[in-house]
Motif scaffolding. Sequence first.
Motif, PDB file in Angstrom:
ATOM      1  N   UNK A  65       0.817  -1.209   0.000  1.00 60.02           N
ATOM      2  CA  UNK A  65       0.000   0.000   0.000  1.00 60.02           C
ATOM      3  C   UNK A  65       0.847   1.253   0.000  1.00 60.02           C
ATOM      4  N   UNK A  66       1.848   1.308  -0.935  1.00 60.54           N
ATOM      5  CA  UNK A  66       2.819   2.397  -0.889  1.00 60.54           C
ATOM      6  C   UNK A  66       2.157   3.746  -1.104  1.00 60.54           C
ATOM      7  N   UNK A  67       1.228   3.837  -2.052  1.00 57.80           N
ATOM      8  CA  UNK A  67       0.607   5.125  -2.317  1.00 57.80           C
ATOM      9  C   UNK A  67      -0.255   5.567  -1.135  1.00 57.80           C
ATOM     10  N   UNK A  68      -0.993   4.618  -0.558  1.00 54.48           N
ATOM     11  CA  UNK A  68      -1.798   4.939   0.614  1.00 54.48           C
ATOM     12  C   UNK A  68      -0.920   5.379   1.768  1.00 54.48           C
ATOM     13  N   UNK A  69       0.198   4.675   1.949  1.00 54.85           N
ATOM     14  CA  UNK A  69       1.123   5.025   3.019  1.00 54.85           C
ATOM     15  C   UNK A  69       1.653   6.444   2.833  1.00 54.85           C
ATOM     16  N   UNK A  70       2.063   6.776   1.611  1.00 57.77           N
ATOM     17  CA  UNK A  70       2.580   8.117   1.356  1.00 57.77           C
ATOM     18  C   UNK A  70       1.527   9.182   1.605  1.00 57.77           C
ATOM     19  N   UNK A  71       0.276   8.893   1.227  1.00 52.90           N
ATOM     20  CA  UNK A  71      -0.768   9.872   1.411  1.00 52.90           C
ATOM     21  C   UNK A  71      -1.030  10.129   2.902  1.00 52.90           C
ATOM     22  N   UNK A  72      -1.093   9.076   3.692  1.00 54.90           N
ATOM     23  CA  UNK A  72      -1.333   9.226   5.121  1.00 54.90           C
ATOM     24  C   UNK A  72      -0.184   9.982   5.780  1.00 54.90           C
ATOM     25  N   UNK A  73       1.043   9.622   5.403  1.00 53.53           N
ATOM     26  CA  UNK A  73       2.198  10.298   5.992  1.00 53.53           C
ATOM     27  C   UNK A  73       2.227  11.768   5.612  1.00 53.53           C
ATOM     28  N   UNK A  74       1.957  12.071   4.361  1.00 55.10           N
ATOM     29  CA  UNK A  74       1.984  13.464   3.928  1.00 55.10           C
ATOM     30  C   UNK A  74       0.900  14.276   4.626  1.00 55.10           C
ATOM     31  N   UNK A  79      -0.437  18.353   8.644  1.00 51.31           N
ATOM     32  CA  UNK A  79      -1.176  18.778   9.830  1.00 51.31           C
ATOM     33  C   UNK A  79      -0.216  19.174  10.954  1.00 51.31           C
ATOM     34  N   UNK A  80       0.848  18.385  11.128  1.00 50.40           N
ATOM     35  CA  UNK A  80       1.796  18.657  12.212  1.00 50.40           C
ATOM     36  C   UNK A  80       2.450  20.018  12.045  1.00 50.40           C
ATOM     37  N   UNK A  81       2.759  20.395  10.807  1.00 47.47           N
ATOM     38  CA  UNK A  81       3.377  21.698  10.572  1.00 47.47           C
ATOM     39  C   UNK A  81       2.438  22.852  10.937  1.00 47.47           C
ATOM     40  N   UNK A  82       1.136  22.613  10.862  1.00 47.11           N
ATOM     41  CA  UNK A  82       0.169  23.676  11.162  1.00 47.11           C
ATOM     42  C   UNK A  82      -0.377  23.612  12.591  1.00 47.11           C
ATOM     43  N   UNK A  83       0.056  22.630  13.368  1.00 46.22           N
ATOM     44  CA  UNK A  83      -0.485  22.448  14.706  1.00 46.22           C
ATOM     45  C   UNK A  83      -0.273  23.678  15.598  1.00 46.22           C
ATOM     46  N   UNK A  84       0.920  24.297  15.642  1.00 48.05           N
ATOM     47  CA  UNK A  84       1.062  25.480  16.509  1.00 48.05           C
ATOM     48  C   UNK A  84       0.051  26.577  16.194  1.00 48.05           C
ATOM     49  N   UNK A  85      -0.148  26.865  14.893  1.00 42.30           N
ATOM     50  CA  UNK A  85      -1.100  27.911  14.524  1.00 42.30           C
ATOM     51  C   UNK A  85      -2.530  27.495  14.876  1.00 42.30           C
ATOM     52  N   UNK A  86      -2.869  26.236  14.635  1.00 44.49           N
ATOM     53  CA  UNK A  86      -4.220  25.777  14.936  1.00 44.49           C
ATOM     54  C   UNK A  86      -4.466  25.721  16.447  1.00 44.49           C
ATOM     55  N   UNK A 293       3.292   7.803  11.123  1.00 39.20           N
ATOM     56  CA  UNK A 293       4.088   8.885  11.689  1.00 39.20           C
ATOM     57  C   UNK A 293       3.538   9.432  12.986  1.00 39.20           C
ATOM     58  N   UNK A 294       2.503   8.829  13.528  1.00 33.63           N
ATOM     59  CA  UNK A 294       1.889   9.299  14.760  1.00 33.63           C
ATOM     60  C   UNK A 294       2.446   8.511  15.947  1.00 33.63           C
ATOM     61  N   UNK A 295       2.887   9.207  16.968  1.00 35.02           N
ATOM     62  CA  UNK A 295       3.457   8.589  18.159  1.00 35.02           C
ATOM     63  C   UNK A 295       2.779   9.186  19.373  1.00 35.02           C
ATOM     64  N   UNK A 296       2.316   8.330  20.258  1.00 40.43           N
ATOM     65  CA  UNK A 296       1.637   8.804  21.462  1.00 40.43           C
ATOM     66  C   UNK A 296       2.655   9.382  22.444  1.00 40.43           C
ATOM     67  N   UNK A 297       2.353  10.555  22.952  1.00 39.37           N
ATOM     68  CA  UNK A 297       3.171  11.179  23.991  1.00 39.37           C
ATOM     69  C   UNK A 297       2.387  11.161  25.289  1.00 39.37           C
ATOM     70  N   UNK A 479      -3.540   4.546  17.481  1.00 39.83           N
ATOM     71  CA  UNK A 479      -4.925   4.742  17.888  1.00 39.83           C
ATOM     72  C   UNK A 479      -5.291   3.842  19.065  1.00 39.83           C
ATOM     73  N   UNK A 480      -4.708   2.671  19.144  1.00 42.63           N
ATOM     74  CA  UNK A 480      -4.974   1.802  20.297  1.00 42.63           C
ATOM     75  C   UNK A 480      -4.433   2.431  21.569  1.00 42.63           C
ATOM     76  N   UNK A 481      -3.183   2.855  21.547  1.00 39.50           N
ATOM     77  CA  UNK A 481      -2.602   3.475  22.736  1.00 39.50           C
ATOM     78  C   UNK A 481      -3.330   4.774  23.084  1.00 39.50           C
ATOM     79  N   UNK A 482      -3.699   5.534  22.069  1.00 40.84           N
ATOM     80  CA  UNK A 482      -4.421   6.782  22.313  1.00 40.84           C
ATOM     81  C   UNK A 482      -5.754   6.517  23.002  1.00 40.84           C
TER      82      UNK A 482
END
Length: 874
Positions: A65-74, A79-86, A293-297, A479-482
């Motif tokens: 699922x390379x294309x799907x993987x790239x889309x989710x990561x992108x 979103x992460x780049x815009x998180x401070x402003x949001x 690319x999502x990691x629970x903190x 999502x499980x850990x979250x």
Amino acid sequence: MTIDERRALEALRDDPALLLSFEEDTEDFNFDDVWNGTEPLPISHAGGEFSDLARNILGDIWRTGRYLCNRVLRRNVAFTEQIPAMTDAYLVWSLEKSKMGHWSFFDQFHDEEPNEGGEWTMTVVDAFFAEKMILKISSTDHTIASALVRQGVLPCSPISLVVGITTEALELYRVAHLRSPHLLIQAFVKTMCDLHGVEFHRHLSRQFSIAFDLYLQIRQCVAAMVAKALQRDSPDWRLKHTCPACSYVLADEEQLTFKMLYAMDGNDSLKRVLRRSLDDDETLGISSELPTGQILTSDRYLSRNFVDQFMRDLPPATGDESTPADNLCEGRWKNMDDTKTKKAWGIYNETGVFVAVCRHGFCLLIADMVQSGELAKYPLAVVARLLDVFGDGLGGGYDIGCQFKVTLNNSILGPLVRSLNHTCLVGAFHGHAHRRLCQLFSLTTYIKGLGIEDLETCERTFSKSNSLASSLRYASVFHRQQAIDSYFEHNNDFEIYANLSNFLYNNYKQALDMLANGNTVLPNIMQDLGVTDDSVFERWLDEEKAYLKEETLQMEYWQRLVNLRASSIALDAVMAMFSMDSHHDIASYDTQVRTTRKAESLNLKLVQVLECKLEVITCWVPEDAEWQKAGRLVANRRYQRALDRLEGLVVARIFELTKMNRAGTGYKLRKHIAKALQTRSVAIRSALNTYNTVAAAMSPPRQTLKWEAVVNYAFLADFDLLRNACADVSQAPWSTPGARSAMDLYLKMCRAREEISCLNVEIRRLVTWRFNEWHLKRLHDISMLPGFSGTLAPGLSVHTGLGESASVPDVIPVYMLTDNMHRDELLSPVCPDTHEDLDEEEQAEEIAEEASRNLQDILLVTDDFARLELDDRL
């Protein structure tokens, strides 16, 4: 399939429109119409042509699922780049929302003034409405996404902003899901579709899931900003302040035996299936899960690297750490055997969770059990973390606490555990399945300073958290850990803390009832036993410990000596067989010698360990009196066990016969019982033969039984006549049933007194920490209990620095809590409730709530004056 159709399908691989369709946020394009035969392409599965063609056309998409993987990561990176402003925009929206009151999303646009900035048109979805809206973009907005968040809309895409979900709808689902984890996103979205009167599509759930992830990420950033502003962002702050009753230590309070009591256990309900690819030979291949690319903190979750270090640091087995000499309960619990617990179903990646909770129910730590059962590394990691944060004086309950104590002492944590006086305990429920000697050293009833705590909090916690299982089985790692972390955070804040005063009230009342009952019953029992001083019960308990410890070790030593002699004889036989037969297979000889020599070496080590414990100078031989005495003890134990099994089978037969002859028993049930009796008869014959063999080997021989006599037994007393307890035990005063009942009652009263002392400390901690209206009412109820010996006067926390829960104690006027009720009213008898009584209680409840609100206002004013006086002194 024609050649033209095949070429047309293969051309899809290089079609740019195909890649663009993967990038669309609505995800309307789907290959299902082609693959499932809706389109006129006569592709058959019979010869595998469809699978081969799909692999040729889509290449790596079929496998990874390379294309799907790239889309989710992108998307996540964008979103992460815009998180401070949001996040800043979300804070602005929250402030405006608090000023506006509880208006809906669409109400804010009715009287809105024209905007001088730009505009953005998109579909806004709320819980009850969905329509196209024109949202405003001001010059201060950093991005279009932040402009939407500032107006209470979270986008479903970081770039192509076509659809947005209102914050109120996302918050509604968050709270509803935490209250009822069975409510999943798809069910909630379908509910919204029904309310909107539209047809449900799968992409709608996906859009909602994307917006919900973004919403939770923003909330986490806001929580981090608040913690940093309050200087509460240290890694240990949450753990130190999770439970006010456990960790909010006051300056002048009574010193407790245990600084904190906690329970830990594993739960295998929250599993997660590991997604794997299918190899060409139809076997399971490597993991096919897409990285997001999502990691629970979270400081509640122990990282896998932290847990795994205790697998590496655990000392290698030497043969004497977990032997029956050290742990007599080994074999009774499957999670004591690492060879069993390390095996788990291969279809799961996370096979469950291992949690630690305090005695009040607050979740302290969580660790994922990864592709294994309940290994020792999980409780070791939990103990290491708790010792690092809380230090000395901890007591930990675990269902295999006796075994874990040995493991803990032999691990890398051993020196630290001994220096900090950590105590391993066994819960009351699981403890009764342990051997008697283990109970005397680990069961809650016999541990001084433990109170009436049962250390079974994990079981009650798991009974609620198991509702998460259905939603986590196929979730991603993140999502499980979250979901697990969010659930326990919500449970701590809205369930455990809300019921903390209830916990204190119920335990206080239970302890007082136990003392009242004991003060009435125990003197009569002591008079019947001829006991004048209750200190004799402590001496009896010590005598029982000494007797069981010595007797058990002697029997174990005798058995190990027998095993050592047998392994030596077996080794000699193997070597003699090879010397007589020169044609014997050398490889087979080496295997047999290695196996028997290993068994002999192990038995020799066990014998040496037991000799050190029993202080045996010369090894026992069959001619020694000690050998013969221990042999008789072992034989008597075998006799008792054979008799117990025979008795159990016969008693079951008696109950079945009683049920079969009972009036009202149906024909089918009678036939079922008759078949069970036939099976039971075979088992009874086998048990009877075993009993007769063991009874005949006794010295002197015991009475043997015949089948005709056994099947006619109808009373348990018939078996009691066969029992011959050891003379020294039968003469001991603590061995009689009456004496044991008196000793147990005395110990329960001791634990009740300890519980009251502990609760007096915890109640004052809660009063000093912070409270709500319900806590105020419950604290008042506690103060009105007959026998209450504590105080509701607040204390002063020993931790008053920046970032702590409070630097100045809250001042509570005690008279406000004690002037409203009279003690004689609580002592009146309880009558059945009538409708009038319930109406009066409801009215009294409303009056009490109003009084609590007034009291809280007074407390706030008093606290302001206290702070002003403190400032004047400074």
